[in-house]
Design a protein around this motif. Structure first.
Motif, PDB file in Angstrom:
ATOM      1  N   UNK A   1       2.200   5.223 -34.689  1.00 53.18           N
ATOM      2  CA  UNK A   1       2.018   6.424 -33.879  1.00 53.18           C
ATOM      3  C   UNK A   1       3.298   6.782 -33.107  1.00 53.18           C
ATOM      4  N   UNK A   2       4.085   5.763 -32.756  1.00 53.61           N
ATOM      5  CA  UNK A   2       5.354   6.006 -32.054  1.00 53.61           C
ATOM      6  C   UNK A   2       6.367   6.658 -33.006  1.00 53.61           C
TER       7      UNK A   2
ATOM      8  N   UNK B   1       0.786   9.333 -19.879  1.00 58.01           N
ATOM      9  CA  UNK B   1      -0.576   8.923 -20.218  1.00 58.01           C
ATOM     10  C   UNK B   1      -0.711   7.404 -20.178  1.00 58.01           C
ATOM     11  N   UNK B   2       0.320   6.708 -20.645  1.00 55.00           N
ATOM     12  CA  UNK B   2       0.285   5.236 -20.628  1.00 55.00           C
ATOM     13  C   UNK B   2       0.389   4.698 -19.206  1.00 55.00           C
TER      14      UNK B   2
ATOM     15  N   UNK C   1       1.274  -5.908 -26.138  1.00 55.89           N
ATOM     16  CA  UNK C   1       1.270  -4.636 -25.421  1.00 55.89           C
ATOM     17  C   UNK C   1       0.568  -4.803 -24.072  1.00 55.89           C
TER      18      UNK C   1
ATOM     19  N   UNK D   1       7.802  15.205 -33.790  1.00 56.96           N
ATOM     20  CA  UNK D   1       7.593  16.398 -32.959  1.00 56.96           C
ATOM     21  C   UNK D   1       8.877  16.907 -32.304  1.00 56.96           C
TER      22      UNK D   1
ATOM     23  N   UNK E   1      -4.001   3.863 -12.072  1.00 53.31           N
ATOM     24  CA  UNK E   1      -5.198   4.268 -11.295  1.00 53.31           C
ATOM     25  C   UNK E   1      -6.176   3.089 -11.189  1.00 53.31           C
TER      26      UNK E   1
ATOM     27  N   UNK F   1       8.440   9.777 -20.279  1.00 52.61           N
ATOM     28  CA  UNK F   1       7.684  10.853 -20.934  1.00 52.61           C
ATOM     29  C   UNK F   1       6.364  10.338 -21.522  1.00 52.61           C
ATOM     30  N   UNK F   2       5.968   9.140 -21.160  1.00 50.89           N
ATOM     31  CA  UNK F   2       4.661   8.610 -21.586  1.00 50.89           C
ATOM     32  C   UNK F   2       3.760   8.427 -20.369  1.00 50.89           C
TER      33      UNK F   2
ATOM     34  N   UNK G   1      -2.421  -3.563 -23.185  1.00 54.38           N
ATOM     35  CA  UNK G   1      -3.807  -4.028 -23.383  1.00 54.38           C
ATOM     36  C   UNK G   1      -3.900  -5.491 -23.837  1.00 54.38           C
TER      37      UNK G   1
ATOM     38  N   UNK H   1       5.521   8.500 -35.676  1.00 52.42           N
ATOM     39  CA  UNK H   1       5.050   9.868 -35.925  1.00 52.42           C
ATOM     40  C   UNK H   1       5.440  10.809 -34.795  1.00 52.42           C
ATOM     41  N   UNK H   2       5.436  10.280 -33.575  1.00 49.15           N
ATOM     42  CA  UNK H   2       5.763  11.097 -32.411  1.00 49.15           C
ATOM     43  C   UNK H   2       7.180  11.677 -32.527  1.00 49.15           C
TER      44      UNK H   2
ATOM     45  N   UNK I   1      -1.142   5.877 -16.770  1.00 49.07           N
ATOM     46  CA  UNK I   1      -2.395   6.160 -16.054  1.00 49.07           C
ATOM     47  C   UNK I   1      -3.164   4.887 -15.702  1.00 49.07           C
ATOM     48  N   UNK I   2      -2.811   3.750 -16.304  1.00 47.75           N
ATOM     49  CA  UNK I   2      -3.491   2.492 -15.924  1.00 47.75           C
ATOM     50  C   UNK I   2      -3.272   2.162 -14.449  1.00 47.75           C
TER      51      UNK I   2
END
Lengths: 155, 410
Positions: free
Chosen positions: B202-203, B53-54, B326, B209, B59, B50-51, B328, B205-206, B56-57
């Protein structure tokens, strides 16, 4: 027109997009593509259009390669009066509270120091359906048109 | 002659290394070799479904093959299909970037009891890794030991309602497993105080939701630095969040002492609290998320010793540095390593032409980059409104998809 594409990146996605924009503009303009980490704030000039591409990392923070640049700007009284920029942000709406905060923070910082933003800040959503370049290339074309009318000369 | 470089492991570290090498020296011959028929390693099998967006690297990584001239040799097991010596004689430079995939064990009594499972093993199974075992029965009250992002990924996926997985690439079997888990209460337990946990705020906080859980945070304590305070703020923000029947509870400063079992099944984790009391935290299973280590497939110590010597052997990413950092961070690391390799190659002539990728020719089913694209096209063809991709999870089916051109659609 002289165009400098400045990117702030953490994973390399913003760098790739910056290079794509550079490739698209290269035939008609004098384009260079530079990491914000390698760009001294003293190098801004009024004859150049700055296209800024910046991601967001962690909890709405600037990406690593934009942080030293932002620190220098924050610390000093650098005036960016007469500098024109447009900005494109990369983010992920999974983190909606801080979505595209990196580009937002950077745009605020640049305008606080007197730079003029051309057009609206455009954003890409990594959780959306669009490819970043499909949004960024029209954005760049638009920014170049705005700059051309602002600078009062074509190319 | 141009230098030929073999990178063993086509995960993020190997891909970022290839990217940096080819950006500096477009003439290099860079081959990425992977034990799996598909590239991208941890991005495909470690980053949560479910991540996206992560993920997407990938590409960027695709461009290494599509524009920068790197080649992919998938389904090649170095150490079995080809030896390390063969690889060394076929290339000018060999880099090991195979990661660290084994779950570190608790190292306490009974830590291999049935019902104790590694977070990495579950993550691989959830991500459809071809070598993953079946998804385990965690019972109604799983206990997750560990205070890093891997633990949060597991909690989040276990806590999500089916609707909250829309847009992911979670497979049908995995989706059913989550939907039918029967989980009532999840405990996340850490040895250190909350302020020293390795979670990214941020993890945490997620988790706020999630609509299907009620979250409580016990004894988070205080912080004496900025990162710690951010983390405590994030934990405070989710404490008391939600009213659903399914609960998530964070517990800190509990040192695991022994796994308690009854009739061969896990019943709890004996811990020492910060006050020095011994207590048993009851549970139906234990998921360990306390770090990763070498799977022992390649002799890591030997390779790291070679990498420190003058030999043209290098190690990258987690395989070199250990299980910290991580994606990056590994990009930055790969850029430094690329500069080192290029400096070492500077002024060294490539000598006689080395065989390079011809080493992998032969009867075995090697999957090249176009083969991977055929696999990917088949996976993407299965996408619908709920899932962005339907992964092929079986090695033979991957090879079949890779090696056989798809039927042309009418």
């Amino acid at each position: 027109m002289k165009i400098v594409i400045l990117y702030g990146t953490e994973t390399g996605n913003a760098e790739m997009l910056a290079e794509d924009i550079g490739d698209a503009l290269d035939a008609d303009h004098e384009v260079t593509c530079t990491n914000l980490s390698d760009f001294p704030v003293g190098e801004f000039d009024a004859e150049t259009l700055y296209l800024v591409v910046c991601s967001t990392y962690g909890d709405g923070e600037l990406p690593a390669s934009a942080q030293p640049f932002a620190e220098v700007l924050k610390a000093g009284a650098t005036s960016l009066a007469g500098v024109h920029f447009a900005i494109f942000g990369l983010g992920d709406s999974e983190y909606e509270e801080t979505f595209n905060f990196g580009s937002k923070r950077l745009a605020e910082l640049l305008t606080q120091h007197g730079a003029v933003q051309l057009g609206e800040r455009a954003t890409h959503d990594a959780s959306g359906v669009d490819l970043a370049e499909d949004l960024a290339l029209p954005w760049a074309t638009e920014a170049v048109a705005l700059a051309e009318s602002r600078f009062g000369k074509a190319a | 002659m141009t230098h030929k470089i073999a990178i063993v492991g086509a995960g993020p570290s190997g891909c970022y290394l290839a990217q940096a090498l080819l950006k500096a020296r477009a003439d290099l011959g860079v081959d990425l070799i992977d034990v799996l028929p598909v590239p991208y390693g941890l991005v495909r099998y470690g980053v949560a479904a479910d991540h996206q967006g992560s993920k997407a690297v990938t590409r960027q990584f695709a461009r290494i093959f599509e524009r920068q001239g790197a080649r992919f040799f998938g389904n090649v097991h170095v150490g079995r299909d080809v030896t390390r010596d063969e690889l060394r004689s076929a290339y000018d430079v060999v880099v090991f970037a195979t990661g660290l995939a084994a779950d570190r064990r608790l190292g306490i009594a009974n830590d291999a009891a049935p019902g104790v499972v590694g977070a990495g093993a579950i993550t691989r199974a959830l991500n459809g890794h071809p070598d993953a075992g079946p998804l385990p029965d965690l019972g109604a009250r799983p206990l997750i030991v560990g205070n890093g992002n891997v633990a949060v990924d597991i909690v989040r996926l276990l806590g999500k309602l089916p609707d909250e997985l829309t847009g992911s690439d979670l497979g049908p079997e995995q989706t059913r497993w989550l939907a039918e888990s029967g989980i009532e209460a999840i405990t996340v337990l850490g040895r250190s105080p909350a302020a020293q946990a390795k979670f990214d705020p941020v993890m945490i906080k997620e988790l706020g939701k999630l609509a299907g859980v009620a979250i409580t945070v016990d004894n988070a304590g205080t912080a004496d630095d900025e990162h710690g305070q951010k983390l405590l703020d994030a934990l405070a923000a989710i404490d008391g969040d939600g009213t659903a029947a399914r609960t998530i509870r964070f517990v800190f400063s509990h040192v695991p002492l022994a796994v308690e079992t009854q009739g061969g099944r896990v019943t709890g984790l004996r811990c020492r609290t910060v006050q020095g009391d011994e207590i048993v935290v009851g549970c139906t299973s234990i998921v360990t998320a306390i770090g990763f280590e070498d799977i022992g497939d390649l002799p890591r110590a030997d390779i790291l010793a070679q990498a420190d010597s003058a030999a043209p052997v290098y190690a990258a990413g987690w395989f070199r540095r250990g299980p910290r950092g991580t994606i990056p961070d590994n990009r930055a690391d790969a850029q430094v390593l690329a500069a080192d390799i290029l400096a070492d190659l500077d002024g060294v002539s490539a000598g006689p032409e080395r065989p390079g990728g011809t080493l992998f020719e032969g009867p075995r089913d090697v999957v090249d980059y176009p083969g991977w694209l055929r696999i990917e096209r088949r996976e993407l063809a299965g996408a619908d409104a709920a899932r962005c991709r339907v992964k092929i999870c079986d090695r033979a089916a991957m090879i079949e998809a890779a090696c056989h051109a798809e039927e042309t659609s009418s």
